[in-house]
Design a protein around this motif. Structure first.
Motif, PDB file in Angstrom:
ATOM      1  N   ASP A   1       0.929  -1.206  -0.085  1.00 55.29           N
ATOM      2  CA  ASP A   1       0.015   0.223   0.009  1.00 55.29           C
ATOM      3  C   ASP A   1       0.909   1.259  -0.020  1.00 55.29           C
ATOM      4  OD1 ASP A   1      -1.871   2.107   0.524  1.00 55.29           O
ATOM      5  OD2 ASP A   1      -3.144   0.926   1.702  1.00 55.29           O
ATOM      6  N   VAL A   2       1.114   1.890  -1.255  1.00 51.10           N
ATOM      7  CA  VAL A   2       1.933   3.016  -1.272  1.00 51.10           C
ATOM      8  C   VAL A   2       1.536   4.339  -0.574  1.00 51.10           C
ATOM      9  CG1 VAL A   2       2.930   4.810  -2.944  1.00 51.10           C
ATOM     10  CG2 VAL A   2       2.791   2.100  -3.444  1.00 51.10           C
ATOM     11  N   ASP A   3       0.113   4.505  -0.648  1.00 48.68           N
ATOM     12  CA  ASP A   3      -0.398   5.706   0.001  1.00 48.68           C
ATOM     13  C   ASP A   3      -0.313   5.659   1.706  1.00 48.68           C
ATOM     14  OD1 ASP A   3      -1.163   6.866  -2.202  1.00 48.68           O
ATOM     15  OD2 ASP A   3      -3.282   5.983  -2.370  1.00 48.68           O
ATOM     16  N   LEU A   4      -0.495   4.331   2.157  1.00 44.26           N
ATOM     17  CA  LEU A   4      -0.085   4.094   3.655  1.00 44.26           C
ATOM     18  C   LEU A   4       1.499   4.246   4.098  1.00 44.26           C
ATOM     19  CD1 LEU A   4      -1.249   3.043   6.250  1.00 44.26           C
ATOM     20  CD2 LEU A   4      -0.782   0.629   5.534  1.00 44.26           C
ATOM     21  N   GLN A   5       2.186   3.907   3.049  1.00 44.33           N
ATOM     22  CA  GLN A   5       3.495   4.171   3.433  1.00 44.33           C
ATOM     23  C   GLN A   5       3.856   5.781   3.295  1.00 44.33           C
ATOM     24  OE1 GLN A   5       6.389   1.553   1.389  1.00 44.33           O
ATOM     25  NE2 GLN A   5       4.897  -0.312   1.264  1.00 44.33           N
ATOM     26  N   LEU A   6       3.210   6.207   2.468  1.00 47.89           N
ATOM     27  CA  LEU A   6       3.507   7.780   2.309  1.00 47.89           C
ATOM     28  C   LEU A   6       2.898   8.548   3.566  1.00 47.89           C
ATOM     29  CD1 LEU A   6       4.615   6.980  -0.552  1.00 47.89           C
ATOM     30  CD2 LEU A   6       3.478   9.085  -1.511  1.00 47.89           C
ATOM     31  N   SER A   7       1.998   7.983   4.191  1.00 48.47           N
ATOM     32  CA  SER A   7       1.297   8.545   5.244  1.00 48.47           C
ATOM     33  C   SER A   7       2.225   9.029   6.396  1.00 48.47           C
ATOM     34  CB  SER A   7       0.030   7.889   5.513  1.00 48.47           C
ATOM     35  OG  SER A   7       0.343   6.745   6.416  1.00 48.47           O
ATOM     36  N   TYR A   8       3.090   8.245   6.326  1.00 46.79           N
ATOM     37  CA  TYR A   8       4.270   8.468   7.299  1.00 46.79           C
ATOM     38  C   TYR A   8       4.923   9.898   7.387  1.00 46.79           C
ATOM     39  CZ  TYR A   8       3.197   3.967   9.424  1.00 46.79           C
ATOM     40  OH  TYR A   8       2.493   2.919  10.045  1.00 46.79           O
ATOM     41  N   TYR A   9       5.065  10.375   6.073  1.00 47.29           N
ATOM     42  CA  TYR A   9       5.985  11.308   5.695  1.00 47.29           C
ATOM     43  C   TYR A   9       5.433  12.730   5.830  1.00 47.29           C
ATOM     44  CZ  TYR A   9       8.552   7.421   3.701  1.00 47.29           C
ATOM     45  OH  TYR A   9       9.378   6.287   3.629  1.00 47.29           O
ATOM     46  N   GLY A  10       6.151  13.721   6.137  1.00 43.38           N
ATOM     47  CA  GLY A  10       5.805  14.868   5.905  1.00 43.38           C
ATOM     48  C   GLY A  10       6.438  15.921   4.715  1.00 43.38           C
ATOM     49  N   PHE A  11       5.657  16.202   3.598  1.00 47.34           N
ATOM     50  CA  PHE A  11       6.307  16.622   2.584  1.00 47.34           C
ATOM     51  C   PHE A  11       6.606  18.148   2.558  1.00 47.34           C
ATOM     52  CE2 PHE A  11       4.560  12.516   1.485  1.00 47.34           C
ATOM     53  CZ  PHE A  11       5.406  11.964   0.810  1.00 47.34           C
ATOM     54  N   PRO A  12       7.468  18.894   1.802  1.00 45.35           N
ATOM     55  CA  PRO A  12       8.685  17.840   1.444  1.00 45.35           C
ATOM     56  C   PRO A  12       9.417  17.425   2.567  1.00 45.35           C
ATOM     57  CG  PRO A  12       9.013  20.142   1.393  1.00 45.35           C
ATOM     58  CD  PRO A  12       7.778  20.207   1.690  1.00 45.35           C
TER      59      PRO A  12
ATOM     60  N   ARG B   1      10.849  22.968  18.363  1.00 51.61           N
ATOM     61  CA  ARG B   1       9.859  22.366  19.212  1.00 51.61           C
ATOM     62  C   ARG B   1       9.091  21.253  18.627  1.00 51.61           C
ATOM     63  NH1 ARG B   1       7.527  24.243  23.913  1.00 51.61           N
ATOM     64  NH2 ARG B   1       5.328  23.403  24.225  1.00 51.61           N
ATOM     65  N   GLY B   2       8.916  20.016  19.488  1.00 48.17           N
ATOM     66  CA  GLY B   2       8.120  19.001  18.958  1.00 48.17           C
ATOM     67  C   GLY B   2       8.989  18.172  18.149  1.00 48.17           C
ATOM     68  N   GLU B   3      10.282  18.254  17.847  1.00 46.86           N
ATOM     69  CA  GLU B   3      10.938  17.551  16.905  1.00 46.86           C
ATOM     70  C   GLU B   3      11.896  16.683  17.643  1.00 46.86           C
ATOM     71  OE1 GLU B   3      11.397  20.349  13.057  1.00 46.86           O
ATOM     72  OE2 GLU B   3      13.281  19.476  13.844  1.00 46.86           O
TER      73      GLU B   3
ATOM     74  N   ILE C   1      11.984  13.424  13.048  1.00 46.89           N
ATOM     75  CA  ILE C   1      10.313  13.116  13.306  1.00 46.89           C
ATOM     76  C   ILE C   1       9.676  14.305  14.189  1.00 46.89           C
ATOM     77  CG2 ILE C   1      10.467  10.727  13.205  1.00 46.89           C
ATOM     78  CD1 ILE C   1       9.396  10.608  16.051  1.00 46.89           C
ATOM     79  N   GLN C   2       8.582  14.759  13.860  1.00 44.42           N
ATOM     80  CA  GLN C   2       7.531  15.820  14.350  1.00 44.42           C
ATOM     81  C   GLN C   2       6.377  15.267  14.851  1.00 44.42           C
ATOM     82  OE1 GLN C   2       6.291  19.224  12.086  1.00 44.42           O
ATOM     83  NE2 GLN C   2       7.363  20.452  13.624  1.00 44.42           N
ATOM     84  N   GLU C   3       5.952  15.723  16.284  1.00 40.86           N
ATOM     85  CA  GLU C   3       4.630  15.481  16.662  1.00 40.86           C
ATOM     86  C   GLU C   3       3.563  16.186  15.803  1.00 40.86           C
ATOM     87  OE1 GLU C   3       4.210  14.289  20.909  1.00 40.86           O
ATOM     88  OE2 GLU C   3       5.354  15.968  20.968  1.00 40.86           O
ATOM     89  N   ASP C   4       2.529  15.551  15.284  1.00 41.95           N
ATOM     90  CA  ASP C   4       1.513  15.908  14.640  1.00 41.95           C
ATOM     91  C   ASP C   4       0.194  15.558  15.360  1.00 41.95           C
ATOM     92  OD1 ASP C   4       0.073  17.326  12.641  1.00 41.95           O
ATOM     93  OD2 ASP C   4      -0.001  15.531  11.253  1.00 41.95           O
TER      94      ASP C   4
ATOM     95  N   ILE D   1       5.156  12.579  12.134  1.00 43.51           N
ATOM     96  CA  ILE D   1       5.356  12.704  10.707  1.00 43.51           C
ATOM     97  C   ILE D   1       6.864  12.649  10.653  1.00 43.51           C
ATOM     98  CG2 ILE D   1       3.271  13.387   9.980  1.00 43.51           C
ATOM     99  CD1 ILE D   1       4.565  16.245   9.790  1.00 43.51           C
ATOM    100  N   ILE D   2       7.420  11.888   9.563  1.00 36.28           N
ATOM    101  CA  ILE D   2       9.025  11.676   9.227  1.00 36.28           C
ATOM    102  C   ILE D   2       9.341  13.044   8.499  1.00 36.28           C
ATOM    103  CG2 ILE D   2      10.845  10.472   8.361  1.00 36.28           C
ATOM    104  CD1 ILE D   2       8.913   8.068   8.922  1.00 36.28           C
ATOM    105  N   LEU D   3      10.253  13.995   8.943  1.00 30.79           N
ATOM    106  CA  LEU D   3      10.735  14.951   8.248  1.00 30.79           C
ATOM    107  C   LEU D   3      11.972  14.848   7.240  1.00 30.79           C
ATOM    108  CD1 LEU D   3       9.808  17.722  10.769  1.00 30.79           C
ATOM    109  CD2 LEU D   3       8.607  17.108   8.928  1.00 30.79           C
ATOM    110  N   MET D   4      12.635  13.864   8.021  1.00 25.75           N
ATOM    111  CA  MET D   4      14.032  13.449   7.197  1.00 25.75           C
ATOM    112  C   MET D   4      14.286  11.983   7.593  1.00 25.75           C
ATOM    113  SD  MET D   4      17.247  12.506   7.797  1.00 25.75           S
ATOM    114  CE  MET D   4      17.780  12.778   9.529  1.00 25.75           C
TER     115      MET D   4
END
Length: 269
Positions: A165-176, A220-222, A250-253, A258-261
């Motif tokens: 499930d590509v969309d599920l895997q991408l849901s962990y990322y924060g873009f860009p 903050r939150g990272e 990562i950052q709390e959302d 969400i993963i930033l890097m």
């Protein structure tokens, strides 16, 4: 005279076959180099001619790629580098079967030490009840709760990374997102890369090794997160396995992260 002619003819034949053998070896060597040049260009590391010829640009591109993968930076197209570039020179036997995952009696057994597992009742039996009121468990500290939350986030990511499930895997990322060595990448790029990876390795298993380490980030939150995994990937004709050191920001959302890097480094046993 007849003997001289025979010797001359024999020398010509030997010379012909020697030249033919050299040309054949060179042909295969050049083809492997050409394919390596193509693979390195796809990774934005090589910008020279795709001609199968070794040149300084190709050597430097190999060094950059080897450094990125955690290999010894020799600038030579060795077996390890060629296998990593999917050139068909695999260092792992194609007939090697992936090890089976351990089968547990119950979900509860996963949380118990090995000596305690034998004491668990069968799933069809009722556990004995006690009239005594059990003591209240100690309250978790905020740090422990945060550690559990981040560890669960990592485990969920690894679990969903085994699916298609590509969309599920991408849901962990924060873009860009700072995406491996590609720099900042948008959703479209990561979507294509994820689909290609799933197609290349349709069978994937990831196992977390040891604790998930984390510390507060710059903002903050990272949080800066580090952990090690054992991976096993396979296709119809190829298998590979190893360990990687993984680095995230990562950052709390709200209730999630969400993963930033995201980046990784291959580890050698």
């Amino acid at each position: 005279m007849g003997v001289d002619r025979n010797l001359s003819s024999m020398r010509k034949r030997v010379l012909f076959f020697a030249v033919l053998l050299l040309a054949t070896v060179q042909l295969f060597a050049d083809e492997t180099t050409r394919r390596a040049q193509e693979e390195l260009r796809k990774r934005n590391l090589y910008f020279g001619d795709i001609n199968g010829q070794t040149n300084p640009e190709f050597t430097e591109a190999l060094k950059h790629y080897q450094t990125r993968k955690g290999f010894t930076s020799t600038g030579k197209l060795d077996e390890e580098t060629a296998g990593s570039l999917n050139l068909g020179i695999a260092t792992v036997s194609n007939t090697e079967a992936l090890p089976d995952l351990p089968v547990l009696k119950s979900d509860r057994a996963r949380e118990l030490a090995e000596p305690d597992r034998a004491a668990l009742p069968d799933s069809g039996q009722e556990e004995p009840t006690s009239s005594a009121t059990p003591p209240a468990p100690p309250a978790e500290s905020p740090d422990q709760m945060l550690e559990d939350k981040i560890t669960k986030f990592v485990r969920d990511y690894l679990r969903d990374g085994e699916g298609d499930d590509v969309d599920l895997q991408l849901s962990y990322y924060g873009f860009p997102i700072q995406y491996f060595d590609h720099g900042k990448a948008g959703r479209e790029f990561v979507t294509t890369d994820t689909r290609n990876y799933i197609k290349r390795w349709p069978q994937r298993k990831y196992e977390l090794i040891g604790p998930v380490k984390f510390m507060s980030g710059k903002n903050r939150g990272e949080f800066e997160v580090e952990f090690t995994i054992d991976f096993k990937v396979a296709s119809e004709d190829r298998r590979a396995h190893g360990k990687t050191r993984n680095l995230w920001t990562i950052q709390e959302d709200r209730e999630h992260f969400i993963i930033l890097m995201i980046n990784e480094q291959r580890l050698h046993d």
